[in-house]
Write an enzyme that holds these catalytic residues in place. Sequence first.
Site: not given
Length: 445
Positions: A299, A348, A357, A378
């Site tokens: 990712h 963020e 999401y 997170h």
Amino acid sequence: MHSSTITHSDPYKYQSGFGNHFSSEALPGALPIGQNSPQVCPYGLYAEQLSGTAFTVGRAGNQRTWLYRIHPAAMHRPFEPFLSIQNKVIGNFDTNNTVTTPTQICWLPFEIPESEPLDFVTGLCTIGGAGDTALKSGLAVHIYAATESMDKRAFSNSDGNLLIVPQQGRLDVQTELGPIMVAPNQIAVIQRGIRFSVGLLDGPSRGYILEVYDNHFELPDLGPIGANGLANPRDFQTPTAKYEHTSDSWEIVNKYQGEMFAAQQDHSPFDVVAWHGNYAPYKYDLANFNVINSVSYDHIDPSIFTVLTCKSVHPGTAVADFIIFPPRFEVQQHTFRPPFFHRNCMTEFLGLIHGEYEAKKDGFLPGGACLLSTMTPHGPDTKTVEIATMHELLPRRICEDSMMFMFESMYQLRLTKWAAKHKQRDHNYYKSWEGIPIRFNPDKI
């Protein structure tokens, strides 16, 4: 070509490109030829320069526009405190008027008080920020919730540049340089000092605002990506000249050092008949973003989704990045595909324009927001983890009919007391990570 989620036609006229030197005239011959400020301008107009950078900034970074207008902008009465919004918007984030916490914070959708007459200006509220407008250092995050159009009122921000992200309802934005229509799934940037007025085209409206004090937004450097990809310069649109010549009473609201002031004048501020320069508002349709992603494994860091950046004095580190998570294909192999668990030296702030999401299926809703502070852990919620570790890794589309964005900053944000105590704050957000299965087995690789 992709289409926006809003299908209404846009009748406004634009010039394409980012950072170009534009020129526009609403009357033929209104732009002087060969001289910016002749003794007498065509049509009896007055020349006025709007400087977005210091006079002596190098040519490559210098931003300024010449306006040819019916009245000089200086023709107004003295500014007085604009009391109807004091304490809702701030520009100094010291310990006296803010609070701070490293806890992950989520807000359910901010309500639009439809029984209360609020326009774009009176509907502004600051969520948080860092720095000081007087030092031109830092940023702020605001939301707006409006129930009516601005009527004979214009707004000007002396503190910084505004990046406006509508979430509900199209905005008819009249600027000194011409009109812009901006819809959900689009953004508009209005630079420091430019006067504008906002009309609501679809009734009550809501959205997010990123304000930067330090610098200007620009396209990120592409590096090894090459010449093409991400946000293409040709897809940015700047308005064309359109003027009003009236003797109506107008109110000019000015945000200065985080406080609001208002001045009265006897003519429309939108009386610019012609202009040329490279300091001008613009819009961009997020559906035009050209996604770059992994086609092998892992990712990739979310920086590959940067639309605009406001650079700091530290190379590679932004005062603020505007990042989106658009519809795209996901094909990585042997990879945990959702956003990985993470602690970040940046702050963020995330908002959802529409859809769902990918890393949090419940609770994070359109019109809401999330704040993940510097080095606060997170990542995907329990439900997402369980699905992502089990499903077959076939090529698939993700985030279809969805658009989430992130304001990412090197600054540590402090919250306004209004945002910290807001009734829409989800105090159970921490439970998103409860129940994540612990699969550790020292006897099995």
